[in-house]
Design a protein around this motif. Structure first.
Motif, PDB file in Angstrom:
ATOM      1  N   GLY A  43     -71.247   9.209  -7.710  1.00 49.22           N
ATOM      2  CA  GLY A  43     -69.555   8.686  -6.823  1.00 49.22           C
ATOM      3  C   GLY A  43     -69.666   6.808  -6.077  1.00 49.22           C
ATOM      4  N   ARG A  44     -71.444   6.718  -5.844  1.00 47.97           N
ATOM      5  CA  ARG A  44     -71.922   5.694  -5.504  1.00 47.97           C
ATOM      6  C   ARG A  44     -72.756   4.986  -6.317  1.00 47.97           C
ATOM      7  NH1 ARG A  44     -75.910   7.414  -1.657  1.00 47.97           N
ATOM      8  NH2 ARG A  44     -76.220   8.832  -3.559  1.00 47.97           N
ATOM      9  N   ILE A  45     -72.429   3.431  -5.970  1.00 47.12           N
ATOM     10  CA  ILE A  45     -72.957   2.693  -6.639  1.00 47.12           C
ATOM     11  C   ILE A  45     -74.169   2.051  -6.449  1.00 47.12           C
ATOM     12  CG2 ILE A  45     -73.347   0.586  -8.386  1.00 47.12           C
ATOM     13  CD1 ILE A  45     -70.494   0.462  -7.511  1.00 47.12           C
ATOM     14  N   VAL A  46     -75.487   3.040  -5.884  1.00 43.44           N
ATOM     15  CA  VAL A  46     -77.041   3.025  -5.450  1.00 43.44           C
ATOM     16  C   VAL A  46     -77.763   3.198  -6.824  1.00 43.44           C
ATOM     17  CG1 VAL A  46     -75.937   3.724  -2.989  1.00 43.44           C
ATOM     18  CG2 VAL A  46     -76.851   5.454  -4.956  1.00 43.44           C
ATOM     19  N   PRO A  47     -79.172   2.674  -6.969  1.00 42.62           N
ATOM     20  CA  PRO A  47     -80.280   3.038  -7.006  1.00 42.62           C
ATOM     21  C   PRO A  47     -80.423   4.824  -7.590  1.00 42.62           C
ATOM     22  CG  PRO A  47     -80.828   1.386  -5.304  1.00 42.62           C
ATOM     23  CD  PRO A  47     -79.624   1.698  -5.267  1.00 42.62           C
ATOM     24  N   GLY A  48     -80.723   4.639  -8.545  1.00 43.63           N
ATOM     25  CA  GLY A  48     -81.081   6.579  -8.691  1.00 43.63           C
ATOM     26  C   GLY A  48     -80.126   7.280  -9.237  1.00 43.63           C
TER      27      GLY A  48
END
Length: 81
Positions: A43-48
């Motif tokens: 649900g998020r666009i972040v590394p990992g």
């Protein structure tokens, strides 16, 4: 390319009608819902994080109908068509 369900867009519209701004309504359907369900990295666009993305034509913050104009879908970083 498959489009977002009309029901999903209608539910987002109801959240906005109830007083949420469009960004908060979209968050309620994505990152906030994932966090509530304990789905780390979803649900998020972040590394990992998982690379499940929906690319649409237009800005759903200005026009929810943009969610019906799907250009690209990825799941776990792979393009699906």
């Amino acid at each position: 390319m498959a489009s977002a369900s009309v029901v999903d867009i209608e539910e987002l519209a109801l959240l906005i009608e109830a007083g949420l701004d469009p960004g908060r309504a979209l968050a309620a359907a994505t990152s906030l819902a994932a966090a509530h369900l304990g789905l780390a990295g979803t649900g998020r666009i972040v590394p990992g994080a998982r690379a499940d993305l929906l690319l649409v034509e237009g800005d759903p913050l200005d026009d929810l109908a943009a969610l019906e104009r799907v250009l690209l879908v990825t799941r776990d970083g792979l393009v699906h068509g």
